[in-house]
Enzyme design. Structure first.
Site, PDB file in Angstrom:
ATOM      1  N   GLU A  47    -136.844  -5.644 -18.423  1.00  0.00           N
ATOM      2  CA  GLU A  47    -137.352  -6.806 -17.661  1.00  0.00           C
ATOM      3  C   GLU A  47    -138.733  -6.522 -17.093  1.00  0.00           C
ATOM      4  OE1 GLU A  47    -138.548  -8.709 -14.199  1.00  0.00           O
ATOM      5  OE2 GLU A  47    -137.390  -6.854 -13.957  1.00  0.00           O
ATOM      6  N   SER A  88    -143.756  -3.414 -10.203  1.00  0.00           N
ATOM      7  CA  SER A  88    -144.412  -3.759 -11.461  1.00  0.00           C
ATOM      8  C   SER A  88    -144.177  -5.209 -11.862  1.00  0.00           C
ATOM      9  CB  SER A  88    -143.954  -2.819 -12.579  1.00  0.00           C
ATOM     10  OG  SER A  88    -142.569  -2.965 -12.846  1.00  0.00           O
ATOM     11  N   ASP A  89    -142.912  -5.665 -11.810  1.00  0.00           N
ATOM     12  CA  ASP A  89    -142.658  -7.032 -12.269  1.00  0.00           C
ATOM     13  C   ASP A  89    -143.140  -8.070 -11.253  1.00  0.00           C
ATOM     14  OD1 ASP A  89    -140.660  -6.314 -10.503  1.00  0.00           O
ATOM     15  OD2 ASP A  89    -139.005  -6.968 -11.756  1.00  0.00           O
ATOM     16  N   CYS A  90    -143.045  -7.767  -9.959  1.00  0.00           N
ATOM     17  CA  CYS A  90    -143.564  -8.694  -8.953  1.00  0.00           C
ATOM     18  C   CYS A  90    -145.076  -8.841  -9.098  1.00  0.00           C
ATOM     19  CB  CYS A  90    -143.223  -8.201  -7.548  1.00  0.00           C
ATOM     20  SG  CYS A  90    -141.459  -8.091  -7.226  1.00  0.00           S
TER      21      CYS A  90
END
Length: 631
Positions: free
Chosen positions: A587, A508-510
Site C-alpha cells: 500500500e 510515506s503514504d500520507c
C-alpha cells in the site's frame, strides 16, 4: 453537554507549529445544549447500549449532530431508489454523488478537515488511566464527566461472557479483561459494583481463565508499576541496550520507531523498578485477580506464563534462553555497584531521547501507548517538571467522545474491525501501526480525491477550498531539531503526518497522498480552491518520498528499514507478530509510485532520473511480492 472544539489551543503549556490547525478535542459544559439536544444525546446512548452486542462500533452521532448544526449548507437532494433490474442512469448516479458529498460537506470542520472517531483497541485507555492514577492526577486530569464517559465506554464494550477483548470486535482476553477491570477499580467502582454486575462478571472471567499471572508482557509491566504484580515476574527490559554501539545489529535505534519508543520509557521504568504506593485499593486488587494468595505466587514461573487467549506469538526457545540469562545472571550484576553506575547512565540516555521526542512532537508523542509511558517516565524523573505539565495539557488530543462513551484515539483499525469477519487474523496487524490521536490528514487526503473524481468540483468548490487550506497548513515544514539522525530520526521536511502538523512524524503514504492532493488542486482555478502549494514545498515532499525507499524497491511506512529480519525472533509481544522492525508495504509503495508518477507528468526536470528509477523499482517490488492467487 459535550462540545467538539476544532483548531483551538488553551493554556501556556500547549505549543503548536501551525496555530493548532487540525487539533480536535472535546470539552464538557454542564449548561451546554438545549433540553431537546440533551434528550437526543441520551436517546443515542440508550440505543447504542441496547444494541451493543450486535453493533459494536459507534456511529459518531454526537459529532455529526454538532457539525451538521454548525454547517447548515444547502438541501441534500432526494434519494434515487432503483429496482434490481432498473437501468442506472447518469442522472441517478450524479444525484447520488451529490447527496453523498453534500452530506460529507456538512460534517467538515471549519479548518477544512473531517473529524472522526479513530479507535477500536480496548487497551489504550486503561494504560492512560493507570498512568494518571500513579501520578496522583487522575481527578485533576479527568473531570467527573470524563470518568462517567470512560466507565460508560468500558461497560458498553464488555463481552457477554463478562470479559473484555483486545479490541471491541474481539473475544475476551486476559490482557483486555484485566486492564479494563483494573481501570474501573481505579475509577472508584467496587469489586461488586458496575452496571449489570459488570465487576463480578469481569472478575469471574479473569479467575476462570487463570488469573493475572497469565497476562501478556505489556500487562505484566503495567501491573508491576501499579504494585499488583512483581517485577521479578517480568522478563528484563534492560536500559543498557541504549548504550550499545550504533553498529550493533540489535541496537534499539534500528527498531521500528513505534517499538523503540514503547520500550524506551519501559526500560527506564524497569531500570528504576518503579512501583506506585501500595494503598488499600492495590492490596484489595492483589486479592481479587489471582487464583492463589499473592505471597505464594512463583514469580519466576510467571515470567513466561501467558494465557492461551493472549498467546498468538509464542516465544522461541532462543528468546526464553536470553530472558532467562538476563533475569538470573545479568540483572543481579547490573543492580550492584559498580555496574549500577552503568544502569544510571543508560537510564539517563533513555530519558534524553524521551525528552527529545516529547519536544519534537509538542508532547503528543508518536502514539497513545507511548504517551502514557512517557508521561509516567517524566513524572518519575521529576513530578513537578515542565514536561509533566506539557504532557497533561496534550491529553485532550487523545480523547474522543461518542454515543458509546469516551475512548482513546488510535488510528484506522476501527474501520478494519467494523467490516472484518471473525476469520480475519487481526493479530497480524502490527500494534504499532494502530496508535495515534486521530486520522485528520489521512481522511482529508482521500476525501479530496474522492470529491475530485466525482466531477463535481465546481459545485463543491467551497468544501475543496477549506480542505486545501488544511492540506497546506498540515505539511511538516522542518526537519527535527539538532542532530536528529543521532536521535534516530529521519528527514521530515516536506512530509505529511497521519494526523496533524504538530505531530511531526513523516509517513510515506500520507506524504504521497498529500502530494497527490496538492498536485491535483494546483490544476484548478485559484479563485475556486485557493492558491496552490509553492513549488519548493512540492519538491520537499518529493525529497521525503524518495528518501524512504528501501533497497528492495518497496516503501516502508515511517523510516528506512535498517534492522535484520531475524530480530523478530526476539519479539517479546505475545499477542502480535512482526513488531520489532520496519518493513515495506504494498500500500505504501503504491501510494509513493502514484505520487511520483503524477509529479513526473506535471513537473518534468526535478530529480527526473531518480524518480524514473524509483518508480521502476517500486513497480518491481509490487510484482515481486504478489502471491500466486493474485493478491
Amino acid at each position: 453537554m459535550w462540545r467538539l472544539k476544532i483548531a483551538e489551543g488553551g493554556g501556556k503549556w500547549l505549543t503548536t507549529t501551525n496555530d493548532h490547525v487540525g487539533r480536535q478535542h472535546w470539552e464538557f459544559d454542564p449548561e451546554g445544549g438545549t433540553p431537546e439536544e440533551r434528550a437526543q444525546v441520551e436517546i443515542m446512548r440508550q440505543e447504542f447500549k441496547k444494541n451493543r452486542f450486535r453493533i459494536k462500533q459507534s456511529a459518531d452521532l454526537l459529532m455529526r449532530m454538532q457539525l451538521r448544526k454548525e454547517n447548515p449548507g444547502g438541501e441534500i437532494p432526494t434519494a434515487v431508489k432503483l429496482k434490481e433490474a432498473e437501468k442506472i442512469t447518469k442522472e441517478a448516479t450524479a444525484t447520488t454523488l451529490q447527496r453523498a458529498i453534500s452530506f460529507y460537506s456538512s460534517i467538515q470542520a471549519h479548518d477544512g478537515h473531517w473529524p472522526a472517531e479513530s479507535t477500536g483497541a480496548l487497551f489504550f485507555l486503561p494504560m492512560m488511566v493507570m498512568a494518571l492514577y500513579l501520578t496522583g492526577g487522575i481527578d485533576d486530569a479527568l473531570s467527573p464527566a470524563h470518568q462517567v464517559e470512560i466507565k460508560r465506554y468500558i461497560y458498553n464494550h464488555q463481552n457477554e461472557d463478562g470479559g473484555w477483548g483486545f479490541h471491541i470486535m474481539g473475544p475476551s482476553t486476559t490482557f483486555g479483561s484485566l486492564l479494563n477491570y483494573i481501570t474501573l477499580r481505579l475509577l472508584g467502582e467496587g469489586p461488586e459494583g458496575g452496571e449489570d454486575g459488570a465487576m463480578a462478571n469481569g472478575r469471574k472471567w479473569i479467575l476462570d481463565h487463570g488469573g493475572a499471572v497469565g497476562i501478556a508482557s505489556w500487562g505484566k509491566f503495567w501491573l508491576s508499576v501499579l504494585g499488583i504484580y512483581e517485577w521479578d515476574g517480568c522478563n528484563p527490559i534492560p536500559p543498557e541496550f541504549w548504550l550499545l554501539p550504533k553498529s550493533s545489529p540489535v541496537h534499539p535505534g534500528k527498531l521500528l520507531c513505534y517499538c523503540r519508543l514503547v520500550y524506551m520509557p519501559m526500560s527506564y521504568l524497569y531500570g528504576k523498578r518503579f512501583v506506585g504506593p501500595i494503598t488499600g485499593l492495590i492490596q484489595s486488587m492483589r486479592e481479587e485477580i489471582y487464583t492463589e494468595p499473592y505471597h505464594k505466587i512463583n514469580w519466576n514461573k510467571a515470567r513466561n506464563t501467558c494465557a492461551k487467549e493472549d498467546l498468538y506469538y509464542p516465544h522461541p526457545l532462543v528468546q526464553d534462553t536470553l530472558w532467562g540469562f538476563l533475569h538470573h545472571l545479568g540483572e543481579p550484576v547490573l543492580q550492584r555497584w559498580p555496574f549500577s553506575k552503568l544502569r544510571e547512565k543508560a537510564m539517563g540516555l533513555a530519558m534524553k531521547h524521551i525528552h527529545y521526542e516529547d519536544n519534537n512532537t509538542r508532547y503528543l508523542c508518536i502514539g497513545n501507548v507511548e504517551k502514557a509511558l512517557c508521561l509516567l517516565a517524566c513524572w518519575v524523573e521529576d513530578p513537578g517538571s515542565e514536561a509533566c505539565k506539557r504532557h497533561l495539557a496534550r491529553l485532550p488530543d487523545y480523547f474522543w467522545l461518542a454515543e458509546d462513551g469516551l475512548k482513546m484515539q488510535a488510528c484506522s483499525l476501527s474501520l478494519s474491525l467494523s467490516f472484518c469477519s471473525s476469520t480475519v487474523d487481526l493479530h497480524r496487524l502490527n500494534p504499532f501501526y494502530v496508535q495515534t490521536f486521530g486520522c485528520q490528514m489521512w481522511d482529508a487526503a482521500f476525501a479530496i480525491q474522492a470529491i475530485l473524481s466525482a466531477n463535481l468540483s465546481q459545485e463543491f468548490a467551497q468544501t475543496l477550498k477549506k480542505a486545501h487550506g488544511f492540506i497546506k497548513a498540515s505539511q511538516v515544514r522542518d526537519n527535527p531539531p539538532g542532530d536528529y539522525q543521532a536521535m534516530y530520526r529521519h528527514t521530515s521536511k516536506g512530509a505529511w503526518t497521519f494526523a496533524i502538523q504538530d505531530h511531526g512524524w513523516q509517513v510515506s503514504d500520507c506524504t504521497s497522498e498529500g502530494l497527490k492532493c496538492a498536485l491535483l488542486l494546483s490544476k484548478m482555478a485559484e479563485e475556486e480552491v485557493g492558491k496552490g502549494l509553492e513549488m519548493e514545498r512540492i519538491y520537499d515532499a518529493v525529497n521525503v518520498i524518495l528518501s524512504l525507499q528501501s533497497d528492495n524497491g518497496g516503501f516502508p511506512a515511517w523510516e528506512p528499514n535498517e534492522a535484520p529480519r531475524w530480530l523478530e525472533k526476539f519479539n517479546p509481544t505475545e499477542f502480535f507478530e512482526d513488531t520489532l522492525i520496519e518493513r515495506e508495504h504494498v500500500e505504501c509503495t503504491s501510494s509513493a509510485v502514484q505520487a511520483l508518477a503524477m509529479f513526473r507528468k506535471m513537473h518534468k526536470g526535478y530529480r527526473s532520473k531518480e524518480i524514473e528509477i524509483s518508480i521502476a523499482r517500486g513497480i518491481q517490488y509490487i510484482d515481486d511480492v504478489q502471491e500466486r492467487d493474485g493478491s
